[in-house]
Motif scaffolding. Structure first.
Motif, mmCIF file in Angstrom:
data_model
loop_
_atom_site.group_PDB
_atom_site.id
_atom_site.type_symbol
_atom_site.label_atom_id
_atom_site.label_comp_id
_atom_site.label_asym_id
_atom_site.label_seq_id
_atom_site.Cartn_x
_atom_site.Cartn_y
_atom_site.Cartn_z
ATOM 1 N N ALA A 1 29.198 -10.201 -11.427
ATOM 2 C CA ALA A 1 29.811 -10.791 -12.615
ATOM 3 C C ALA A 1 29.456 -12.260 -12.790
ATOM 4 O O ALA A 1 29.676 -12.815 -13.862
ATOM 5 C CB ALA A 1 31.327 -10.631 -12.544
ATOM 6 N N HIS A 2 28.917 -12.913 -11.756
ATOM 7 C CA HIS A 2 28.639 -14.352 -11.778
ATOM 8 C C HIS A 2 27.174 -14.617 -11.456
ATOM 9 O O HIS A 2 26.836 -15.351 -10.519
ATOM 10 C CB HIS A 2 29.546 -15.082 -10.777
ATOM 11 C CG HIS A 2 31.006 -15.012 -11.081
ATOM 12 N ND1 HIS A 2 31.777 -13.896 -10.815
ATOM 13 C CD2 HIS A 2 31.849 -15.930 -11.649
ATOM 14 C CE1 HIS A 2 33.021 -14.124 -11.184
ATOM 15 N NE2 HIS A 2 33.098 -15.337 -11.703
ATOM 16 N N ARG A 3 26.300 -14.030 -12.254
ATOM 17 C CA ARG A 3 24.865 -14.133 -11.960
ATOM 18 C C ARG A 3 24.348 -15.559 -12.115
ATOM 19 O O ARG A 3 23.487 -16.006 -11.346
ATOM 20 C CB ARG A 3 24.090 -13.172 -12.863
ATOM 21 C CG ARG A 3 24.493 -11.711 -12.650
ATOM 22 C CD ARG A 3 23.624 -10.745 -13.459
ATOM 23 N NE ARG A 3 24.116 -9.383 -13.351
ATOM 24 C CZ ARG A 3 23.867 -8.560 -12.335
ATOM 25 N NH1 ARG A 3 23.141 -9.005 -11.330
ATOM 26 N NH2 ARG A 3 24.348 -7.330 -12.331
ATOM 27 N N ALA A 4 24.855 -16.303 -13.086
ATOM 28 C CA ALA A 4 24.406 -17.689 -13.253
ATOM 29 C C ALA A 4 24.809 -18.541 -12.055
ATOM 30 O O ALA A 4 24.057 -19.428 -11.631
ATOM 31 C CB ALA A 4 24.986 -18.272 -14.547
ATOM 32 N N THR A 5 25.984 -18.282 -11.504
ATOM 33 C CA THR A 5 26.440 -19.043 -10.342
ATOM 34 C C THR A 5 25.564 -18.756 -9.132
ATOM 35 O O THR A 5 25.196 -19.678 -8.386
ATOM 36 C CB THR A 5 27.908 -18.681 -10.027
ATOM 37 O OG1 THR A 5 28.701 -18.948 -11.177
ATOM 38 C CG2 THR A 5 28.428 -19.476 -8.850
ATOM 39 N N VAL A 6 25.230 -17.490 -8.915
ATOM 40 C CA VAL A 6 24.375 -17.129 -7.779
ATOM 41 C C VAL A 6 23.018 -17.818 -7.903
ATOM 42 O O VAL A 6 22.468 -18.323 -6.912
ATOM 43 C CB VAL A 6 24.230 -15.596 -7.697
ATOM 44 C CG1 VAL A 6 23.227 -15.212 -6.620
ATOM 45 C CG2 VAL A 6 25.591 -14.961 -7.410
ATOM 46 N N LYS A 7 22.460 -17.871 -9.109
ATOM 47 C CA LYS A 7 21.189 -18.573 -9.315
ATOM 48 C C LYS A 7 21.344 -20.068 -9.040
ATOM 49 O O LYS A 7 20.452 -20.702 -8.475
ATOM 50 C CB LYS A 7 20.688 -18.354 -10.744
ATOM 51 C CG LYS A 7 20.225 -16.942 -11.030
ATOM 52 C CD LYS A 7 19.751 -16.813 -12.477
ATOM 53 C CE LYS A 7 19.323 -15.387 -12.769
ATOM 54 N NZ LYS A 7 18.908 -15.230 -14.210
#
Length: 881
Positions: A449-455
């Protein structure tokens, strides 16, 4: 501040002199100091300047007529060193910087010795002290030349920090003294009980190594005394002495007494405690605590703080015990010691979910930023991101009113937001409620759900490495990175820099990887730390959150709200009773600086006499809370959120319980509940609005049906698979366990059960029939991992006399001392059922509610000059047949 003893001398150095000037009491004030006091272009530089300022204000000025230099012209080399991520102690920063001047250790030892000695120093000792003091001033000058000064913004904040620390906060001395006395008594009682239990092998609750050895010698692996490790031991049916020892350790290992000692040692004559906030206590710029350390005040477990305060002030340990474990209650009341003086009131507010908001904003997690913005505008529970995460994880609707459920969403954000996994989740939530597999699933869902954060994690770490390798300025959104004079700097959106001293890149933990290594000053040390993306992301989020709080503190102070305390993301001011408002205070906190214009923030305010929260009003019934019907409805409210996994089929807790509901409620088994107050919801969870107990179907089976984890999971699996097609099939699990316990129990004669009935309840046991269905079990199952002495009573089907289950009353030492009585039931519930204390007569039948109440009435009262000889039912719902 405690009284300051008469100084032997003062050492100072000015730009016009090369040597240190030593001043002794009785001599004229050094002319250089007079010049500095009257010339606004002069500055006073000291290491740990707050101590020097205290000497100046409280000793030199009143006793010797020295002028007081305004704090605005002071400069602190300790603050500057900490801001550069260097050690705070003078000797440590000098060593870290490899300065030509190092601290005089012999003089330091003598100074410490004389501070504890009553006799005045000898002439020889005075010479050593003078040399020691002179060397300190030389080292301070070297540090001042080597360390960059605070930026103008940070210098202004340091001045405000000095003012807040000098102002201090007001303390309820009477409450603190009473709490410390009761804490000491209870601690001593726990230690005595431990000594008796272990025959002197262990004498206090803090002897960790001895407690571990005691448990391990009895065949149990105990890696530590953490909640998780202790729960693992208790789950394996340990001996009574092991179980009791671990319980005593839990009750006696609280820090309430030590914290109160620190508080009482520092209170001044005006009942204020000063100097408890340490500027730049962490490398991110966050404050840490000193002495009393308000940052470490525990979150209160006590539901009725007002009752706890009254009981403590009355010095009534039994009343305190009636509210819970005494050291827990006293620890919770420590927060209430901070209060407003007569004629004043405390106003405070704290940022809501600030780290979650900042992480989403800085990482570009646009759906979450927008969800926060819309939630702030509408207060729609479907848009609160912690609740969205919790609803996904728990497979049920979670709203802000559901504190326990929402806490799971918060734990996921805090644990997984910085790259953590199962270990991080356990640190934030040590309750062991969720299996390792469940936590791993939470983590995967959060990251999806937090793909931008993981990047962002990887991009941040790579930017730091590139800045170090290339020795050039690197940008990542509003963050910049560069290497200057051998240190790596990360510049935050407001322009403040986080420092990573002595950085280098080394081979990583895994093949073909690298890792950034730097020096760290945590806990006063100076050691290498192997950084990874989780560390750097946390540094960025913590640093931005701190800068938001600092800016808010300056605004509220300028608006006339004198700040007396700030803890993490909360500000507290002490104002006249007729001044200001919560709305104004919150509005001041929410003014965004230009550098954070697009960041959605929110805050909750309060106004009260004490820092502790007052007793909570009962939550509204579930029916009055507007909420979506399903978790999917909540999740769908946030745009761009990935689709949730297929939901687990919901179970009917009403069928699991098998007891008729009254308006969707039953009598709560967690507390004495004459009127049903425990709500049972269609989605499978329960919540008592009387005592705030709550949980899932699994919790119910473990806590009240007596099933272990494996049996409970098997039952749920069978139910969901359709193996159990009616409630009665489920009852076979619990009825067998209940009857096994009944068969293992003994008659009550000569057991603690008789003492309980006769001495605690005042029942004449001599008139009870020999066949009365009452027994005593020395190690009865009583909740997960617990085996305790208990009085058992047998339930029977009213019509057929078939055994239907047992009623259990825990016979703990607290019960015999007047403490709370805990009761649980276990078995199959046909309707009706009763405890048939006497055989029914042909002409009349008496039935009463509550086993002890019925026994007391039967042995004291008569009906038409004859004994009543009744049956007992546990709830009014049992009366209908």
């Amino acid at each position: 501040m405690p009284p300051i003893r008469r100084p032997a001398f003062i050492a100072l150095l000015t730009p016009s002199t090369c040597s240190v000037n030593i001043w002794l009491p009785g001599r004229p004030i050094p002319p250089e100091f007079l010049v500095a006091a009257n010339d606004p272009n002069w500055h006073v530089v000291a290491h740990n300047d707050s101590f020097e300022a205290a000497i100046e204000e409280r000793v030199l000025a009143p006793r010797y007529g020295w002028p007081v230099i305004p704090i605005e012209r002071d400069r602190c080399t300790m603050a500057a060193a900490l801001a550069a991520a260097l050690p705070g102690k003078l000797e440590n920063v000098a060593e870290a910087l490899d300065l030509p001047f190092q601290k005089d250790r012999e003089g330091y030892r003598l100074m410490r010795k004389l501070a504890r000695r009553r006799e005045p120093p000898t002439p020889g000792e005075l010479d050593i002290l003078a040399a020691y003091c002179a060397r300190d001033v030389e080292v301070e000058r070297a540090v001042d030349h080597a360390v960059p000064p605070l930026s103008p913004d940070e210098q202004a904040l340091w001045i405000l920090d000095f003012i807040v620390n000098r102002r201090g906060f007001h303390v309820d001395r009477d409450l603190a003294v009473a709490a410390r006395k009761l804490a000491g008594e209870e601690q001593a009682a726990v230690n005595r009980a431990i000594a008796v239990l272990t025959e002197g092998e262990i004498t206090t609750a803090n002897q960790v190594a001895r407690i571990r050895a005691f448990v391990e010698e009895r065949g149990h692996a105990l890696k530590s005394l953490s909640k998780r490790s202790v729960s693992a031991v208790l789950a394996h049916d340990p001996e009574a002495e092991v179980e009791q020892l671990l319980q005593l350790r839990r009750d006696g290992s609280r820090a309430a007494a030590r914290k109160l000692d620190a508080l009482l040692a520092g209170i001044e004559d005006d009942n204020r405690l000063r100097g408890c906030l340490r500027f730049h206590g962490a490398a991110t710029g966050l404050w840490s605590g000193s002495r009393f350390q308000p940052q470490n005040l525990k979150k209160a477990e006590t539901k009725n703080t007002d009752a706890a305060i009254d009981a403590i002030l009355a010095a009534d340990l039994e009343r305190v015990r009636g509210l819970g474990a005494p050291l827990v209650i006293i620890g919770d009341a420590t927060r209430a010691v901070i209060c407003a003086p007569p004629g004043k009131i405390l106003i405070g507010a704290d940022f809501s979910a600030i780290e979650s908001r900042v992480l989403a904003w800085i990482a570009g997690e646009t759906w979450k930023v927008e969800a926060y913005r819309q939630y702030d505008a509408t207060q729609d529970p479907a848009l609160e991101p912690y609740c969205i995460t919790a609803s996904r994880s728990l497979r049920r609707p979670v709203t802000p009113e559901d504190e326990a459920g929402r806490a799971i969403g918060k734990t996921c954000d805090l644990a997984f937001g910085y790259g953590g996994g199962r270990g991080a989740f356990r640190r934030f939530d040590p309750s062991d409620t969720h299996s390792d597999a469940a936590v791993e699933k939470f983590k995967s869902e959060w990251r999806n759900a937090h793909r931008a954060t993981v990047k962002f994690w990887r991009r941040l770490e790579n930017a730091l490495k590139r800045a170090l390798r290339r020795r050039e300025r690197i940008e990542l959104g509003t963050l910049t990175f560069e290497t200057i004079d051998g240190a790596l700097f990360l510049t935050l959106p407001n322009g403040r820099r986080l420092a990573y001293p002595e950085p280098r890149i080394e081979p990583g933990k895994y093949p073909d990887t690298t890792q950034l290594v730097f020096k760290d000053n945590a806990k006063g040390g100076w050691r290498d730390v192997r950084g990874w993306h989780g560390v750097f992301v946390e540094n960025v989020v913590a640093g931005i959150s701190r800068d938001l709080l600092a800016a808010a503190m300056q605004r509220v102070e300028a608006a006339g709200y004198p700040v007396t305390l700030h803890v993490h993301d909360e500000l507290v001011a002490e104002v006249p009773e007729d001044f200001g408002s919560v709305e104004d205070f919150v509005a001041l906190m929410l003014e965004l600086p230009d550098w954070a214009a697009a960041l959605p923030i929110a805050a909750k305010g309060w106004r009260r006499q004490r820092y502790a929260k007052p007793a909570k009003a009962p939550a509204p019934p579930a029916e009055s809370i507007s909420r979506p019907e399903t978790p999917e409805a909540i999740i769908a409210a946030a745009a761009h959120l990935p689709d949730p996994p297929a939901p687990v089929p919901a179970l009917s807790l009403a069928d699991i319980i098998g007891e008729p509901l009254v308006g969707g409620k039953i009598h709560c088994p967690y507390h004495d509940d004459s009127t049903p107050s425990c709500h049972v919801y269609p989605d499978g969870h329960f919540h008592c609005f009387g005592c705030d107990a709550r949980g899932s179907v699994l919790d119910w089976l473990r806590d009240f049906e007596g099933l272990d984890e494996a049996a409970a999971q098997a039952l749920l699996a069978d139910w969901q698979a359709g193996t159990l097609t009616e409630p009665r099939a489920r009852d076979d699990y619990t009825l067998k366990l209940a009857l096994d316990l009944w068969e293992d129990a003994q008659l009550i004669a000569g057991t603690p059960a008789v003492d309980y009935l006769a001495k605690v309840r005042g029942i004449d046991v001599s008139v009870l029939p020999a066949e009365a269905p009452l027994r005593f079990h020395p190690r009865c199952i009583f909740g997960p991992g617990q085996r305790v002495p208990a009085l058992l009573a047998l339930y029977q089907d009213v019509a057929t006399d078939v055994p239907a289950g047992i009623h259990r009353i825990r016979l703990s030492p607290e019960v015999f001392a007047g403490g709370k009585v805990e009761r649980l039931s276990l078995g199959r519930w046909p309707a009706p059922r009763a405890i048939k204390l006497w055989s029914a007569s042909e002409s009349q039948l008496f039935v009463g509610e509550g086993l002890e109440t019925v026994l007391a009435a039967a042995t004291r009262l008569q009906y038409r000059d004859a004994p009543m000889q009744p049956w007992a039912a546990i709830s009014r719902s049992s009366f209908t047949w």
